[in-house]
Design a protein around this motif. Sequence first.
Motif, PDB file in Angstrom:
ATOM      1  N   MET A   1     -51.591  -9.020  45.675  1.00 33.34           N
ATOM      2  CA  MET A   1     -52.969  -9.505  45.621  1.00 33.34           C
ATOM      3  C   MET A   1     -53.791  -9.052  46.824  1.00 33.34           C
ATOM      4  O   MET A   1     -55.019  -8.904  46.732  1.00 33.34           O
ATOM      5  CB  MET A   1     -52.975 -11.036  45.507  1.00 33.34           C
ATOM      6  CG  MET A   1     -54.322 -11.630  45.172  1.00 33.34           C
ATOM      7  SD  MET A   1     -55.147 -10.864  43.742  1.00 33.34           S
ATOM      8  CE  MET A   1     -54.036 -11.317  42.393  1.00 33.34           C
ATOM      9  N   LEU A   2     -53.155  -8.812  47.956  1.00 33.22           N
ATOM     10  CA  LEU A   2     -53.872  -8.364  49.144  1.00 33.22           C
ATOM     11  C   LEU A   2     -53.595  -6.890  49.448  1.00 33.22           C
ATOM     12  O   LEU A   2     -53.723  -6.459  50.593  1.00 33.22           O
ATOM     13  CB  LEU A   2     -53.498  -9.237  50.349  1.00 33.22           C
ATOM     14  CG  LEU A   2     -53.935 -10.711  50.268  1.00 33.22           C
ATOM     15  CD1 LEU A   2     -53.386 -11.492  51.457  1.00 33.22           C
ATOM     16  CD2 LEU A   2     -55.449 -10.807  50.227  1.00 33.22           C
ATOM     17  N   ASP A   3     -53.219  -6.120  48.425  1.00 33.36           N
ATOM     18  CA  ASP A   3     -52.905  -4.706  48.643  1.00 33.36           C
ATOM     19  C   ASP A   3     -54.027  -3.976  49.378  1.00 33.36           C
ATOM     20  O   ASP A   3     -53.788  -3.109  50.226  1.00 33.36           O
ATOM     21  CB  ASP A   3     -52.660  -3.997  47.300  1.00 33.36           C
ATOM     22  CG  ASP A   3     -51.246  -4.215  46.792  1.00 33.36           C
ATOM     23  OD1 ASP A   3     -50.444  -4.847  47.510  1.00 33.36           O
ATOM     24  OD2 ASP A   3     -50.948  -3.764  45.674  1.00 33.36           O
ATOM     25  N   MET A   4     -55.256  -4.306  49.039  1.00 33.58           N
ATOM     26  CA  MET A   4     -56.409  -3.642  49.650  1.00 33.58           C
ATOM     27  C   MET A   4     -57.251  -4.638  50.448  1.00 33.58           C
ATOM     28  O   MET A   4     -58.465  -4.475  50.614  1.00 33.58           O
ATOM     29  CB  MET A   4     -57.257  -2.961  48.576  1.00 33.58           C
ATOM     30  CG  MET A   4     -56.479  -1.892  47.803  1.00 33.58           C
ATOM     31  SD  MET A   4     -57.436  -1.088  46.502  1.00 33.58           S
ATOM     32  CE  MET A   4     -58.583  -0.109  47.473  1.00 33.58           C
ATOM     33  N   GLY A   5     -56.594  -5.693  50.952  1.00 34.31           N
ATOM     34  CA  GLY A   5     -57.277  -6.669  51.788  1.00 34.31           C
ATOM     35  C   GLY A   5     -57.953  -7.761  50.983  1.00 34.31           C
ATOM     36  O   GLY A   5     -57.782  -7.884  49.769  1.00 34.31           O
TER      37      GLY A   5
ATOM     38  N   ILE B   1     -51.446 -32.620  34.418  1.00 33.04           N
ATOM     39  CA  ILE B   1     -50.384 -31.691  34.818  1.00 33.04           C
ATOM     40  C   ILE B   1     -50.841 -30.911  36.040  1.00 33.04           C
ATOM     41  O   ILE B   1     -51.882 -30.241  36.012  1.00 33.04           O
ATOM     42  CB  ILE B   1     -50.049 -30.717  33.671  1.00 33.04           C
ATOM     43  CG1 ILE B   1     -49.575 -31.496  32.435  1.00 33.04           C
ATOM     44  CG2 ILE B   1     -48.984 -29.716  34.115  1.00 33.04           C
ATOM     45  CD1 ILE B   1     -49.370 -30.629  31.215  1.00 33.04           C
ATOM     46  N   ALA B   2     -50.076 -30.997  37.107  1.00 33.29           N
ATOM     47  CA  ALA B   2     -50.366 -30.228  38.323  1.00 33.29           C
ATOM     48  C   ALA B   2     -49.702 -28.860  38.220  1.00 33.29           C
ATOM     49  O   ALA B   2     -48.554 -28.752  37.773  1.00 33.29           O
ATOM     50  CB  ALA B   2     -49.860 -30.970  39.549  1.00 33.29           C
ATOM     51  N   ILE B   3     -50.413 -27.816  38.639  1.00 31.32           N
ATOM     52  CA  ILE B   3     -49.864 -26.456  38.607  1.00 31.32           C
ATOM     53  C   ILE B   3     -50.030 -25.843  39.997  1.00 31.32           C
ATOM     54  O   ILE B   3     -51.152 -25.733  40.512  1.00 31.32           O
ATOM     55  CB  ILE B   3     -50.573 -25.577  37.563  1.00 31.32           C
ATOM     56  CG1 ILE B   3     -50.604 -26.287  36.205  1.00 31.32           C
ATOM     57  CG2 ILE B   3     -49.857 -24.233  37.426  1.00 31.32           C
ATOM     58  CD1 ILE B   3     -51.408 -25.562  35.149  1.00 31.32           C
ATOM     59  N   LEU B   4     -48.912 -25.448  40.588  1.00 35.66           N
ATOM     60  CA  LEU B   4     -48.894 -24.849  41.915  1.00 35.66           C
ATOM     61  C   LEU B   4     -48.382 -23.415  41.813  1.00 35.66           C
ATOM     62  O   LEU B   4     -47.513 -23.124  40.987  1.00 35.66           O
ATOM     63  CB  LEU B   4     -47.990 -25.661  42.855  1.00 35.66           C
ATOM     64  CG  LEU B   4     -48.343 -27.145  43.012  1.00 35.66           C
ATOM     65  CD1 LEU B   4     -47.236 -27.877  43.759  1.00 35.66           C
ATOM     66  CD2 LEU B   4     -49.670 -27.302  43.732  1.00 35.66           C
ATOM     67  N   ASN B   5     -48.907 -22.528  42.672  1.00 35.50           N
ATOM     68  CA  ASN B   5     -48.577 -21.100  42.580  1.00 35.50           C
ATOM     69  C   ASN B   5     -48.393 -20.537  43.989  1.00 35.50           C
ATOM     70  O   ASN B   5     -49.257 -20.701  44.853  1.00 35.50           O
ATOM     71  CB  ASN B   5     -49.711 -20.380  41.853  1.00 35.50           C
ATOM     72  CG  ASN B   5     -49.487 -18.881  41.686  1.00 35.50           C
ATOM     73  OD1 ASN B   5     -50.436 -18.117  41.688  1.00 35.50           O
ATOM     74  ND2 ASN B   5     -48.257 -18.448  41.539  1.00 35.50           N
ATOM     75  N   TYR B   6     -47.234 -19.881  44.204  1.00 32.92           N
ATOM     76  CA  TYR B   6     -46.910 -19.325  45.516  1.00 32.92           C
ATOM     77  C   TYR B   6     -46.268 -17.951  45.348  1.00 32.92           C
ATOM     78  O   TYR B   6     -45.707 -17.637  44.293  1.00 32.92           O
ATOM     79  CB  TYR B   6     -45.919 -20.225  46.266  1.00 32.92           C
ATOM     80  CG  TYR B   6     -46.349 -21.662  46.400  1.00 32.92           C
ATOM     81  CD1 TYR B   6     -47.098 -22.089  47.484  1.00 32.92           C
ATOM     82  CD2 TYR B   6     -45.975 -22.606  45.433  1.00 32.92           C
ATOM     83  CE1 TYR B   6     -47.481 -23.422  47.610  1.00 32.92           C
ATOM     84  CE2 TYR B   6     -46.360 -23.933  45.551  1.00 32.92           C
ATOM     85  CZ  TYR B   6     -47.108 -24.339  46.642  1.00 32.92           C
ATOM     86  OH  TYR B   6     -47.493 -25.649  46.756  1.00 32.92           O
ATOM     87  N   THR B   7     -46.299 -17.169  46.428  1.00 31.56           N
ATOM     88  CA  THR B   7     -45.570 -15.896  46.450  1.00 31.56           C
ATOM     89  C   THR B   7     -44.651 -15.853  47.660  1.00 31.56           C
ATOM     90  O   THR B   7     -44.906 -16.506  48.676  1.00 31.56           O
ATOM     91  CB  THR B   7     -46.524 -14.698  46.483  1.00 31.56           C
ATOM     92  OG1 THR B   7     -45.751 -13.476  46.495  1.00 31.56           O
ATOM     93  CG2 THR B   7     -47.423 -14.720  47.711  1.00 31.56           C
ATOM     94  N   TYR B   8     -43.583 -15.082  47.514  1.00 28.65           N
ATOM     95  CA  TYR B   8     -42.625 -14.945  48.611  1.00 28.65           C
ATOM     96  C   TYR B   8     -43.229 -14.193  49.792  1.00 28.65           C
ATOM     97  O   TYR B   8     -42.789 -14.329  50.938  1.00 28.65           O
ATOM     98  CB  TYR B   8     -41.374 -14.201  48.130  1.00 28.65           C
ATOM     99  CG  TYR B   8     -41.623 -12.729  47.900  1.00 28.65           C
ATOM    100  CD1 TYR B   8     -41.363 -11.786  48.894  1.00 28.65           C
ATOM    101  CD2 TYR B   8     -42.148 -12.281  46.697  1.00 28.65           C
ATOM    102  CE1 TYR B   8     -41.615 -10.434  48.685  1.00 28.65           C
ATOM    103  CE2 TYR B   8     -42.399 -10.944  46.483  1.00 28.65           C
ATOM    104  CZ  TYR B   8     -42.140 -10.028  47.482  1.00 28.65           C
ATOM    105  OH  TYR B   8     -42.417  -8.695  47.278  1.00 28.65           O
ATOM    106  N   GLY B   9     -44.233 -13.299  49.551  1.00 25.75           N
ATOM    107  CA  GLY B   9     -44.799 -12.494  50.623  1.00 25.75           C
ATOM    108  C   GLY B   9     -45.904 -11.592  50.107  1.00 25.75           C
ATOM    109  O   GLY B   9     -46.335 -11.694  48.950  1.00 25.75           O
ATOM    110  N   SER B  10     -46.369 -10.713  50.974  1.00 31.91           N
ATOM    111  CA  SER B  10     -47.470  -9.819  50.628  1.00 31.91           C
ATOM    112  C   SER B  10     -47.165  -8.407  51.076  1.00 31.91           C
ATOM    113  O   SER B  10     -46.705  -8.180  52.209  1.00 31.91           O
ATOM    114  CB  SER B  10     -48.760 -10.302  51.291  1.00 31.91           C
ATOM    115  OG  SER B  10     -49.795  -9.369  51.118  1.00 31.91           O
ATOM    116  N   ASN B  11     -47.439  -7.433  50.213  1.00 32.10           N
ATOM    117  CA  ASN B  11     -47.236  -6.027  50.567  1.00 32.10           C
ATOM    118  C   ASN B  11     -48.253  -5.538  51.588  1.00 32.10           C
ATOM    119  O   ASN B  11     -48.084  -4.477  52.180  1.00 32.10           O
ATOM    120  CB  ASN B  11     -47.342  -5.143  49.318  1.00 32.10           C
ATOM    121  CG  ASN B  11     -46.159  -5.321  48.385  1.00 32.10           C
ATOM    122  OD1 ASN B  11     -45.357  -6.229  48.566  1.00 32.10           O
ATOM    123  ND2 ASN B  11     -46.057  -4.457  47.382  1.00 32.10           N
ATOM    124  N   ALA B  12     -49.325  -6.300  51.788  1.00 30.74           N
ATOM    125  CA  ALA B  12     -50.378  -5.875  52.712  1.00 30.74           C
ATOM    126  C   ALA B  12     -49.973  -6.048  54.163  1.00 30.74           C
ATOM    127  O   ALA B  12     -50.672  -5.584  55.060  1.00 30.74           O
ATOM    128  CB  ALA B  12     -51.659  -6.659  52.447  1.00 30.74           C
TER     129      ALA B  12
END
Length: 460
Positions: A215-219, A262-273
């Motif tokens: 998501m932050l590949d280009m900032g 219903i609560a929905i949470l979203n996370y990522t392990y890290g960023s390629n940026a």
Amino acid sequence: MDHPMKKKGSGKLKKVLLADALLAVVLVVALLFSGMQAKEKATEQKKQAEAEAVALKEAQEKAKKEAGEKAIKEAEEAAIAAEQKEAERRAAEQAEAQRKAQEQAEAERLAAEQAEAERAAAEVTVRLTMGGDVLLSSTIDTVCATDYGYDFSSLFANVAPYLEDYDLKIINEETACGGPEFGISGYPSFNAPHEAQDAMAYAGFNCICMASNHMLDMGTGPLNSTLDYWRNAYPWMPTIGAYDSQEASDTIYYYEKEGFRIAILNYTYGSNAGSGAYYDAPYAVNMLYEDEVRQDIRIAKENSDYVIVCPHWGTEYTHQYDESQAMWAQIFLQEGVDLVLGTHPHVLQPLEQLTREDGHQMIVYYSLGNFVSNQDYAYTLVGGLADVTLRKTADGVVVDDYGIIPIATHRSWYYSAYLLKDYSNDLAYASNPVLDGPSFTWEYASDLVNSLYGDRLRNF
């Protein structure tokens, strides 16, 4: 010689005496007869008196007998009447008891029906689905280019009709769709046209997960542009996992239907940026930081009926989940998460149900694979749609069913996701060649999903 006058007087005296004697005899006889009559009369009177006494006694005895019989009869009749009255009383009591019992039963039935109606009215069913990674490469961008811009509708056209059966429809927007201002680009730094967002909205998705390593590949520029487009073109569309402010990042999204939250949470392990973009805007993408994740889940549980976590995690191109996924699954389970919908590995991974010591259960889809991509391995062309049916009751939330619907990515002169049941070897042939490994065929895809999911396969 007797004196003749003396003899004449003596005879007269004798006659008188005789007459007197006769009279006396008569009198005696009369007296005797009278006595006898009196005696007979007395005897008769006595007999009559005795007869009358006997008759009286008999009459008395008869009267007594009749009175006794009458009394007995009356007593018997009274007893019969009393028994009848008692029987009638008992029958009346029984009838009354039966009436009351029927009324009670009817009242209980009506109350049960009302309670059931209220319970049914209070029950709310939510069917939810989620698709895996929408990885928009430069090849897909090129294929979807038109004389007037871009048209990505083909990517979702063959799945969209099935989405109509669901209430909550989540998709993983793997890359920013920042538009031409930042340059349309593919691997390794992705940025797609806004028209891809249009296609996701038109397909029927109503929740967009944006926490991914790309998501932050280009900032933050393309990310902020993506968020602006969602906000302006589709203000009703919730986006989670990536933000353009700390305030937005601190907000948890809740899907609601008729009081079912219903609560929905979203996370990522890290960023390629790398660290640069993140340090410029630490709120930009939700990261799997344990303390923050635990705190978010606790807040979500306090304010919802059901908690879903969508983690972007794991090791790419392997069908087995790794140690990191297992660790995070245990953290989610400890905190009481109900459903985990995983993405990132670009291939399918197992589906299982974990149980906490206290009996709380959590369903885990370790990876839904790709929804659509240009990755050219047979295993990256097979993905899945989570298929979960939830029901909120007075006692809590019940999972009526859960499974996975296998899908295939078609890539030729057009790109599209198909339900595997609608796919064919003719279509699969056009999606070849793959770089290495097995050829992509319907049988290959079928064997793969059967080996992973068995009786949890749906719509297949």
